[in-house]
Design a protein around this motif. Sequence first.
Motif, PDB file in Angstrom:
ATOM      1  N   SER A   1      -3.884 -12.582   9.186  1.00  0.00           N
ATOM      2  CA  SER A   1      -3.818 -11.363   9.449  1.00  0.00           C
ATOM      3  C   SER A   1      -4.958 -11.156   8.151  1.00  0.00           C
ATOM      4  O   SER A   1      -5.503 -11.122   7.162  1.00  0.00           O
ATOM      5  CB  SER A   1      -2.984 -10.539   8.238  1.00  0.00           C
ATOM      6  N   GLU A   2      -6.466 -11.290   9.243  1.00  0.00           N
ATOM      7  CA  GLU A   2      -7.596 -11.018   8.135  1.00  0.00           C
ATOM      8  C   GLU A   2      -8.247  -9.820   7.951  1.00  0.00           C
ATOM      9  O   GLU A   2      -9.429  -9.537   8.219  1.00  0.00           O
ATOM     10  CB  GLU A   2      -8.653 -11.772   9.280  1.00  0.00           C
ATOM     11  N   ASP A   3      -7.368  -8.793   8.805  1.00  0.00           N
ATOM     12  CA  ASP A   3      -8.157  -7.053   9.086  1.00  0.00           C
ATOM     13  C   ASP A   3      -7.739  -6.318   7.544  1.00  0.00           C
ATOM     14  O   ASP A   3      -6.849  -7.005   6.571  1.00  0.00           O
ATOM     15  CB  ASP A   3      -7.172  -6.081   9.775  1.00  0.00           C
ATOM     16  N   GLY A   4      -8.795  -6.094   7.311  1.00  0.00           N
ATOM     17  CA  GLY A   4      -9.627  -5.578   5.310  1.00  0.00           C
ATOM     18  C   GLY A   4     -10.301  -5.586   4.614  1.00  0.00           C
ATOM     19  O   GLY A   4     -10.610  -6.832   5.459  1.00  0.00           O
TER      20      GLY A   4
ATOM     21  N   VAL B   1      -7.350  -2.169   1.926  1.00  0.00           N
ATOM     22  CA  VAL B   1      -6.652  -2.362   3.370  1.00  0.00           C
ATOM     23  C   VAL B   1      -6.297  -4.113   3.649  1.00  0.00           C
ATOM     24  O   VAL B   1      -7.606  -3.918   4.350  1.00  0.00           O
ATOM     25  CB  VAL B   1      -6.852  -1.209   4.081  1.00  0.00           C
ATOM     26  N   GLY B   2      -5.151  -3.755   4.198  1.00  0.00           N
ATOM     27  CA  GLY B   2      -5.369  -5.307   4.350  1.00  0.00           C
ATOM     28  C   GLY B   2      -3.478  -5.603   4.122  1.00  0.00           C
ATOM     29  O   GLY B   2      -2.230  -5.066   3.382  1.00  0.00           O
ATOM     30  N   ALA B   3      -2.997  -6.912   5.099  1.00  0.00           N
ATOM     31  CA  ALA B   3      -1.667  -7.302   4.995  1.00  0.00           C
ATOM     32  C   ALA B   3      -1.061  -7.564   3.446  1.00  0.00           C
ATOM     33  O   ALA B   3      -1.781  -8.197   2.614  1.00  0.00           O
ATOM     34  CB  ALA B   3      -1.330  -8.236   6.173  1.00  0.00           C
ATOM     35  N   GLY B   4      -0.520  -6.970   2.991  1.00  0.00           N
ATOM     36  CA  GLY B   4       0.227  -7.246   1.567  1.00  0.00           C
ATOM     37  C   GLY B   4      -0.179  -6.272   0.465  1.00  0.00           C
ATOM     38  O   GLY B   4       0.021  -6.584  -0.685  1.00  0.00           O
ATOM     39  N   VAL B   5      -0.966  -5.293   0.850  1.00  0.00           N
ATOM     40  CA  VAL B   5      -2.085  -4.718  -0.783  1.00  0.00           C
ATOM     41  C   VAL B   5      -1.315  -3.868  -1.056  1.00  0.00           C
ATOM     42  O   VAL B   5      -2.187  -3.962  -2.198  1.00  0.00           O
ATOM     43  CB  VAL B   5      -3.578  -4.715  -0.097  1.00  0.00           C
ATOM     44  N   SER B   6      -0.253  -3.608  -1.014  1.00  0.00           N
ATOM     45  CA  SER B   6       0.274  -2.800  -1.857  1.00  0.00           C
ATOM     46  C   SER B   6       0.549  -3.843  -3.364  1.00  0.00           C
ATOM     47  O   SER B   6       0.664  -2.625  -4.182  1.00  0.00           O
ATOM     48  CB  SER B   6       1.863  -2.519  -1.365  1.00  0.00           C
ATOM     49  N   GLU B   7       0.613  -5.026  -3.398  1.00  0.00           N
ATOM     50  CA  GLU B   7       1.295  -5.018  -4.423  1.00  0.00           C
ATOM     51  C   GLU B   7      -0.206  -5.235  -5.188  1.00  0.00           C
ATOM     52  O   GLU B   7      -0.691  -5.658  -6.427  1.00  0.00           O
ATOM     53  CB  GLU B   7       1.393  -7.107  -3.984  1.00  0.00           C
TER      54      GLU B   7
END
Length: 461
Positions: A387-390, A409-415
């Motif tokens: 998942s390289e987007d963002g 912005v990206g996978a799992g960035v909420s953390e």
Amino acid sequence: MKEIVCKLLVIGAGPGGYICAIRAGQLGVDTVIVEKTKAGGTCLNVGCIPSKALIHAAEEFDRLRHMAGLNALGITVEAPRLDLAQTVRWKDGIVGRLNSGVLGLLRKAKVKIVHGAARFRDGKTVEVETETGTQLIRAETVVIATGSEPVDLPALPFGGAVLSSTGALSLQEVPKSLAVVGGGYIGLELGTAFAKLGARVTVVEAMAQILPQYDAELVKPVAKRLGELGVRVLTGAKAKGYSGEALAVEIAGKEERIAADKVLVTVGRRPRTEGWGLEELDLDRAGRFIRIDEHCRTSMRGVYAIGDVTGEPMLAHRAMAQGEMVAEIVAGRKRIWDKRAIPAVCFTDPEIVTAGLSPDEARAQGYEVRVGLFPFSANGRAMTTQSEDGFVRAVARADTNLVLGLQAVGAGVSELSSAFSLALEMGARLEDIAGTIHAHPTRSEGLQEGALKALGHALHI
Ligand code: FAD
Ligand code: NAD
């Protein structure tokens, strides 16, 4: 009529109200909380928690669906099947556990819980219709924490196939086609989830961009992924009505009909300020919301308001922080709303997280800024998790390097939200972030690299 006299009365046991009551109880304040439905409010029962449960189930289903026959990783799986009714039971189980948890915490803090709808008699007295009759509660201090409710559109009143977020979170079957009116937080979080569960989703957004509260650079990866998921996005579009089969939409002066088994209307939320005697207190308003000062005081002495009923940002963690502060004030401590940043996360695919100012917001406030953007395409962890987007973006004052905002912005960035807010609360400069060792390989390295980039010496790009 039964009567209770207390020091603090909290109306509404959502994230704002229950945190306020727990903290007040911990500080020895004689506290009563009134709740008309279930402890935990919108967030726990029909908001944050159930939506994130559905999003998780949808992600798992989508991942398995696309692994079936796609074995780049050397894994083969059979085609998965979905039983949405079971997914919803699982989600309800989590909600139930958290409901009991909140009630347990309130009891542990010696807060008296009254179940029923509160109605103001005057600024210090409320009546509550309980199962065992009317209860009168007199308090020295009252905290209004009654939250918000979904707004419908005159052309699309809730009912039947026209759903609010609450209805969408309890569907027993995935609709074949779903039209989502309003491409903001809820529309995109739930719209994405239903697309992953197999619905044909169309998003109808009135503004020129989905998620208009975020800048175009942050929204781009989300729009790209919606396209990959087959979600049709109509911007600058107005929903005109629903025939039972199709949603009529006006776009660029023309009318289009969009086939839809269900219509989800997510065009915002309004404060719960009507129908329970609050109007008669005649509190000052900020638009439809209750006006508060930096102590969450309303225009009436001894009456505070917290959470969604006080306006944007309508986020659970803001309500909780206000609740904690007000409890301490009522207990005699000196507190003021001195937060530098309220982080926000949009749980789309990919996720968006922001804290503080975007580059444009910083410039609009007169700052000359340095901006450092580090793409996940150059991050080892992102590559190994496919998942390289963002990207991560750091915004700082050009003269002092004081960090003004952080976004990703990206996978799992909420953390990353805690690192972002901590940096802002601590008054970090770019050098502080750049000089902090970040564990390898993690996405969080993007934060350090973003700061290094803004300083002009990124190491990995
Ligand atoms: P509420 O949670 O609305 O609680 C108010 C309580 O007061 C309710 O329980 C209500 O029954 C009670 N009440 C109202 N009137 C009376 C009365 N007269 N007498 C007695 N009780 C009364 N926020 C996030 O931060 N992260 C998220 O991921 C997120 N996801 C969301 C997803 C959805 C689908 C929705 C709808 C919202 C989401 N939110 C999220 C927003 C979040 O739920 C709210 O910001 C938060 O719940 C506000 O808390 P509150 O305490 O102000 O009000
Ligand atoms: P929102 O304000 O995020 O989005 C509403 C969207 O509807 C906007 O993009 C707006 O331009 C659009 N819109 C308004 N009228 C329209 C119309 N007639 N036709 C088409 N589009 C129209 O509101 P929401 O998604 O309903 O969420 C409500 C609140 O809940 C938000 O303010 C947010 O704070 C909170 N929430 C937060 C999270 C989170 O933190 N992850 C998740 C869900 C909800």
